[in-house]
Write an enzyme that holds these catalytic residues in place. Structure first.
Site, PDB file in Angstrom:
ATOM      1  N   TRP A 172       0.842  -1.217   0.000  1.00 54.67           N
ATOM      2  CA  TRP A 172       0.000   0.000   0.000  1.00 54.67           C
ATOM      3  C   TRP A 172       0.862   1.246   0.000  1.00 54.67           C
ATOM      4  CZ3 TRP A 172      -2.080   2.517   4.987  1.00 54.67           C
ATOM      5  CH2 TRP A 172      -1.180   2.360   6.048  1.00 54.67           C
ATOM      6  N   ASP A 173       2.145   1.069   0.290  1.00 56.71           N
ATOM      7  CA  ASP A 173       3.103   2.173   0.261  1.00 56.71           C
ATOM      8  C   ASP A 173       2.947   2.990  -1.035  1.00 56.71           C
ATOM      9  OD1 ASP A 173       3.903   0.046   1.977  1.00 56.71           O
ATOM     10  OD2 ASP A 173       5.973   0.766   2.020  1.00 56.71           O
ATOM     11  N   GLU A 181       0.294  -3.139  12.844  1.00 58.77           N
ATOM     12  CA  GLU A 181       0.505  -4.588  12.755  1.00 58.77           C
ATOM     13  C   GLU A 181       0.863  -5.236  14.098  1.00 58.77           C
ATOM     14  OE1 GLU A 181       3.439  -4.310   9.699  1.00 58.77           O
ATOM     15  OE2 GLU A 181       1.967  -4.404   8.065  1.00 58.77           O
TER      16      GLU A 181
END
Ligand code: IFM
Length: 422
Positions: free
Chosen positions: A24-25, A163
């Site tokens: 997603w960076d 996370e």
């Protein structure tokens, strides 16, 4: 063409960490820079996601869902290439659940499509590439957010951007972005029906999507659990978060190891300590949806609980603090984010520069300190420059026109760039 077959890995082409895999960076951290300065490149990056739609559909089907569930780590085909486990220094085998659980990736890709479309109004892109991604990701969430006996939809068993906490129910970022994706999927369907009915006919036929399906997404979005408490103005990051152990992170400063290494993964999992912004990330992306007091309350609550275990974290804190007008705090985070590669403070610069952190720094400078934002009337700015900055100057494109932003600017205006053909 060749450039449509690839995207940008987490360390771009500068190092071998993460094996060149795309996260997603790209859409959330790097893409805004390309959208505003080099839209052709932004289009190529999103076309890569269109090319990997078949793999995203397969992944959704594998999870018993329809639509597109993108790979958490993506490579040439778009099949999920997240490693299934890592071996810790003590020999412990730690399973990696992210491919299955970091589902927000589908909404992140959709958000990237919308960011590009909003800034360019590139109709060819919307019709050939963007609409299909928006529809297929919305379809995924409509199935994934299950209606329960409380009359609300829930998304259970996920990992948000933070996370440190796995298999949580109703992660605020995931649900907030899913809600946005459902609404935007319906909006794009309506747009096609009205303006390009022929394209809608062909596309909806190929997706076996009748006109009622997108309308139902709107209702599903309204039924989605958000974790918002009207009394406090806070989002609970996930169900049960507020009951977890409070750890005073300031007491561990200065610290030269990640907090989960210092205190152990299990202790951190049972605590409110987060790895990177989750609720604050949602504020950053969907800023206009939240009243100022909600932005302020959530930032002040979550900022001290964030341990910045990811390189993606400090730049977003810089951007949000600057947008809230807390320039001193924003500057501190801006420096911390710059030091990730300039100071090698994560000890891993040899494995490549942290491309998302760089994209985040650009966003902190442009959307944070320079305060650039866009309305239907066009670009506006509300600067919050640190006192010792001499200025910020930026050329960018918005809906086909070149603009130049120069700060400080006595005339305080954003104008078509002199000498650049609009
Ligand atoms: O995408 C990120 C994730 O948010 C945190 N760990 C590293 C990934 C790649 O940069």
């Amino acid at each position: 063409g060749g450039t449509h077959r690839v995207s940008i890995g987490a360390r771009a082409l500068t190092g071998a960490a993460y094996g060149g895999h795309v996260f997603w960076d790209t859409e959330i951290f790097m893409l805004p820079f390309y959208v505003l300065t080099w839209p052709e490149a932004a289009r190529a990056l999103l076309t890569y996601r269109h090319r990997t739609l078949p793999a995203a559909r397969d992944k959704a089907a594998h999870h018993g869902e329809r639509g597109a569930f993108y790979a958490w780590e993506s490579a040439d085909t778009g099949q999920d290439v997240t490693p299934p486990f890592v071996v810790a220094p003590n020999g412990e085998v730690i399973p990696i659940l992210l491919a299955d659980q970091e589902q927000h990736i589908s909404a992140d890709v959709a958000y990237g499509v919308w960011t590009y479309w909003r800034a360019t109004r590139d109709e060819g892109f919307l019709l050939d590439v963007g609409a299909e991604i928006l529809l297929e990701t919305a379809r995924f969430w409509a199935g994934r957010a299950k209606l329960e006996s409380d009359g609300l939809r829930h998304i259970r068993g996920v990992v948000g951007p933070d996370e440190y906490h796995e298999t949580v129910d109703d992660d605020a970022y995931t649900n907030g972005m899913a809600q946005w994706n459902l609404e935007t999927g319906n909006a794009v369907a309506r747009l096609l029906v009205e303006r390009w009915p022929e394209r809608w006919r062909v596309l909806s036929e190929s997706l076996a999507m009748d006109a009622a399906e997108p309308l139902a997404w709107s209702a599903a979005a309204r039924e989605l659990y958000t974790g918002f408490d009207v009394r406090t103005g806070l989002f609970e990051q996930f169900q049960g978060y507020f009951g977890l152990e409070e750890i005073d992170l300031a007491a561990f400063e200065p610290r030269n190891a990640p907090i989960d290494v210092l205190l152990g993964r299990e202790r951190i999992r049972q605590s409110k300590t987060i790895k990177q912004p989750d609720v604050v990330m949602l504020l950053h992306l969907l800023w206009d949806r939240f009243p100022p007091e909600v932005r302020e309350a959530n930032f002040r609550y979550y900022e001290p609980r964030c341990a910045h275990g990811s390189s993606l974290s400090p730049a977003i804190h810089a951007a949000v603090a600057a947008r809230l007008g807390d320039v001193r705090l924003a500057e501190r985070y801006f420096r911390q984010a710059s030091d990730i590669d300039l100071g090698d403070n994560m000890g891993n610069a040899a494995a490549g520069v942290h491309a998302a952190a760089l994209g985040g720094l650009w966003q902190a400078a442009v959307f944070g300190f320079a305060g650039l934002r866009f309305t239907e009337e066009g670009p506006e700015h509300q600067p919050n420059l640190p006192p010792q900055w001499r200025g910020v100057s930026l050329r960018f494109k918005w809906r086909g026109k070149d603009h130049e932003l120069k700060l400080p600017d006595d005339r305080a205006r954003i104008g078509a760039a002199p000498g650049i053909a609009p």
